[in-house]
Scaffold this motif. Structure first.
Motif, PDB file in Angstrom:
ATOM      1  N   LYS A  52       5.756   1.441   0.278  1.00 48.27           N
ATOM      2  CA  LYS A  52       6.314   0.089   0.271  1.00 48.27           C
ATOM      3  C   LYS A  52       7.242  -0.040   1.470  1.00 48.27           C
ATOM      4  CE  LYS A  52       6.339   0.162  -4.804  1.00 48.27           C
ATOM      5  NZ  LYS A  52       5.147  -0.672  -5.039  1.00 48.27           N
ATOM      6  N   ASP A  88      -1.795   2.806  -2.429  1.00 48.22           N
ATOM      7  CA  ASP A  88      -1.278   1.502  -2.797  1.00 48.22           C
ATOM      8  C   ASP A  88      -0.178   1.128  -1.798  1.00 48.22           C
ATOM      9  OD1 ASP A  88      -1.118  -0.623  -5.082  1.00 48.22           O
ATOM     10  OD2 ASP A  88       0.957  -0.118  -4.572  1.00 48.22           O
ATOM     11  N   THR A 139       2.271  -1.824  -0.197  1.00 49.01           N
ATOM     12  CA  THR A 139       2.881  -3.145  -0.335  1.00 49.01           C
ATOM     13  C   THR A 139       3.846  -3.355   0.824  1.00 49.01           C
ATOM     14  OG1 THR A 139       2.750  -3.047  -2.752  1.00 49.01           O
ATOM     15  CG2 THR A 139       4.292  -4.644  -1.796  1.00 49.01           C
ATOM     16  N   GLN A 142      -1.214  -5.137   0.117  1.00 52.26           N
ATOM     17  CA  GLN A 142      -0.613  -6.232  -0.637  1.00 52.26           C
ATOM     18  C   GLN A 142       0.576  -6.756   0.156  1.00 52.26           C
ATOM     19  OE1 GLN A 142       0.010  -6.177  -5.038  1.00 52.26           O
ATOM     20  NE2 GLN A 142       2.184  -6.327  -4.501  1.00 52.26           N
ATOM     21  N   SER A 185       8.681  -8.242  -4.952  1.00 53.94           N
ATOM     22  CA  SER A 185       7.254  -8.490  -5.129  1.00 53.94           C
ATOM     23  C   SER A 185       6.926  -9.187  -6.441  1.00 53.94           C
ATOM     24  CB  SER A 185       6.462  -7.180  -5.040  1.00 53.94           C
ATOM     25  OG  SER A 185       6.867  -6.283  -6.055  1.00 53.94           O
TER      26      SER A 185
END
Length: 698
Positions: A383, A408, A410, A437, A505
């Motif tokens: 992130k 993943d 972000t 994302q 988020s």
């Protein structure tokens, strides 16, 4: 109750003497004055010549941005009838002061260029030539260059009822031409406008075999003025005067009324270059009637005019700095320190917190951590916040690769980073195309915090690795801005950062953080609480001190709290690079407060807050200045340096070191002026930046 009680309003008079408008400088005027300190670097013969040229250009570019944002916002405030701020000055009054002060700055900039730097460059073999200094051979080459490279892309526009005044792009170079005679259709010539497309280079280098000099240059504006007659065959050119208009560039998007911020911002960017005019720069010899015509067209008054003795786009001479490879005329290059263990960043951070001080420490470990995370099969999630990244950013490359590797990812992309909006829209598109994302933060609050969080599986547990910084994830600025970056695997800090990302988020409620301060929730209150604590210590007879370093200071509650601390006897040292609304040195109010500004080779950018705390110092690095917007209307973080040896390093390098500076420091006086320090008799000279450079072998 008597009905009359409802008819007579009750006026509450604020009798707090610390809110007196005389105790507060105006932020805009203070920000404008910073450019005089930058210009002083251009005037300093101890600075290498091409670096002096660079400082001149920086002062010009800063002034452009000041008008685009600060002056533009003030004019908008004037239209809306916004009341005066803590300094008591109405927007119209501030704008009048701005014109007077900016005129002094512009005059000093062109005196520096015409009387100092241009002759000095000429003596050094770098010639930026006047029209009257062109040789016959140079003139012929420039005429051919005009015909071959410039004239084909020009579209001169004669002004008449069928040809109204054209739209003029923000900060573009233009020539207003006075004509006499008739054209092929029998139309009487009067005025014409020649717009220089952005595709044309503003500085033209004359080949050595033509000029005889290796580094001979001319401004595009000079070439246009010299040969503009070729655009109007059969007519007589009576005068040609360059001009440039600066427009308000502050984008206003009603975020409560849009469903898609990215789409709304794209729409706003289309028209940004043609927003309301705020400044007109015009050649000083331009006749008054033409100036009035331009003012009428741009809906400006006389206090928006700046008559220029030289090229209106003086900042474009910065190209000479890049084109001339003369190490003897530039700062000695240096190689920043490289972190030991950079090839295995997770192991290095796991052994203990790591502190980087840019640009003296290389930015490489930040890039390496993200690159290694993108390739590490044990990394599950990444992130990150991105405010400014620069073109072709390796940070973005690693984030894209991480997403492609199944992690993943972000990323909180701040679309409203001023003047980087278009770049950040493209960045967001690229990340989304790679499967990242992308989050645009919180409506109404810019995300200015600098955070990276990596979640890694280690055995049966998940461990969080964090990077927090005072500056952007931008490899370019990391070489010229002073900033701190902290790597840590501390569980509490990792959890705090995790909670903040969840908040950004999702639609998370207010969160309780253990280590970090966060605006707009706890950072402002945390600063005030710590100032108050020092005040109480002083009142109890204990030693009390505050040292803080930042880019700007204007938050009224913080200023008032500092005044109260000073009155209690707290010793306060503020290192504020730019705008400062606090008035130091006032008897009975701020005699215990000292404010200094450091201007040197690197742009001072780190924010550090230190509170003595009765022998148990509290030290935070932060992404936030003590400005209203940072403390109350942005997402920012303040992070503690927990390792004692690293906290001591921050204190010594960014605070004590800068307070000892007697070469690059300017001290703010109680009347608002700045005085440059020089070593006292018998004192050794000390430059904070040079001392840090000496430690890396520069």
């Amino acid at each position: 109750m008597n009905a009359a009680a409802f008819d007579t309003p009750t006026t509450v008079v604020d009798t707090d003497p610390l809110r007196d408008s005389e105790l507060y400088f105006n932020r805009e005027l203070s920000a404008l004055d910073f450019n005089f300190r930058v210009l002083a670097q251009a005037q300093d013969p101890q600075v290498p010549l091409l670096e002096r040229l660079r400082y001149l250009c920086i002062s010009c570019t800063n002034l452009d941005e000041f008008f685009e944002i600060r002056a533009g916002t003030l004019r908008h405030a004037q239209d809306l009838g916004v009341p005066p701020g803590p300094d008591g000055l109405a927007p119209a009054t501030v704008l009048a002061h701005i014109h007077e002060r900016a005129a002094d700055l512009v005059r000093s900039q062109y005196e520096c260029w015409n009387d100092v730097l241009r002759p000095a460059l000429d003596d050094a073999g770098v010639r930026v030539m006047h029209r009257d200094g062109w040789s016959e051979q140079q003139t012929q080459w420039l005429r051919e260059y005009f015909r071959d490279e410039i004239m084909p892309v020009l579209s001169p526009l004669g002004l008449d009822p069928a040809h109204p005044f054209p739209k003029i792009l923000n900060k573009s170079l233009n020539i207003v031409v006075v004509l006499k005679g008739k054209d092929a259709f029998g139309r009487e010539g009067h005025l014409a406008i020649v717009r220089a497309p952005r595709s044309l280079p503003r500085i033209i280098q004359i080949p050595e075999d033509v000029s005889g000099g290796k580094h001979d240059f001319v401004f595009l504006s000079a070439v246009l003025s010299a040969f503009v007659d070729e655009l109007f065959p059969g007519m007589q050119v009576k005068g040609a005067y360059q001009f440039r208009v600066t427009r308000n560039s502050e984008l206003i998007v009603d975020e409560d009324e849009v469903e898609n911020l990215a789409l709304a911002l794209r729409d706003e960017l289309v028209g940004r270059g043609y927003l309301r005019a705020v400044r007109l720069e015009i050649a000083e010899q331009c006749p008054d009637d033409i100036v009035r015509t331009l003012l009428e067209n741009f809906d400006l008054t006389e206090n928006a005019v700046y008559r220029i003795n030289g090229p209106v786009n003086l900042n474009r001479v910065i190209q000479v700095y890049d084109l001339v490879q003369r190490p003897d005329l530039k700062f000695v290059p240096f190689q920043p320190r490289q972190l030991s263990g950079v090839e295995a960043m997770f192991d290095t951070i796991a052994e203990g917190d790591v502190l980087l001080h840019h640009p003296f420490d290389a930015f490489t470990p930040v890039l390496e951590l993200l690159k290694q995370a993108s390739e590490d099969p044990n990394v599950l999630a990444i992130k990150q916040t991105l405010y400014r990244t620069g073109k072709e950013s390796p940070i973005v490359d690693s984030l894209v690769q991480a997403a492609r590797n199944g992690k993943d990812v972000t990323v909180v992309v701040e679309l409203r980073a001023r003047f980087d909006e278009e770049a950040n829209l493209g960045l967001a598109d690229r990340l989304q195309d790679a499967g990242v994302q992308v989050v645009y933060g919180v409506v109404g609050y810019k995300t200015h915090a600098k955070m990276m969080l990596i979640v890694r599986r280690e055995g049966r547990k998940l461990r969080r690795y964090v990077h927090l910084g005072t500056g952007n994830y931008h490899s370019g600025t990391a070489r010229v801005y002073t900033d701190f970056g902290l790597f840590t695997a501390d569980a509490d800090i990792g959890n705090d950062v995790h909670l903040i990302f969840q908040q950004l988020s999702g639609l998370a409620p207010t969160i309780k953080l253990k280590r970090l301060l966060q605006s707009p929730f706890t950072l402002h209150a945390g600063v005030l609480k710590r100032i108050d604590r020092e005040t109480r210590h002083a009142k109890a007879g204990k030693p009390a001190r505050i040292i803080a370093k930042m880019n700007a200071l204007n938050e009224p509650q913080v200023v008032r709290a500092l005044y109260m601390a000073s009155q209690a006897g707290v010793q306060v040292d503020l290192i504020v690079r730019g705008a400062c609304t606090l008035r130091p040195g006032l008897p009975g109010i701020s005699e215990n407060i000292r404010v200094r500004s450091i201007v040197g080779r690197f742009l001072e950018h780190h924010r550090v807050y230190w509170f003595a705390n009765d022998g148990d110092p509290d030290l935070f690095c932060s992404s936030a200045d003590w400005l209203e917007r940072n403390l109350l209307r942005r997402i920012e973080t303040g992070f503690p340096i927990l390792a004692p040896e690293l906290a001591q390093r921050v204190y010594e390098e960014a605070l004590a070191n800068y307070l000892a500076d007697n070469c690059s420091a300017w001290t703010l006086q109680s009347d608002g002026s700045y005085v440059r320090l020089t070593p006292a008799p018998g004192d050794a000279p000390h430059s904070a930046q040079l001392s840090l450079l000496a430690n890396v072998g520069a």
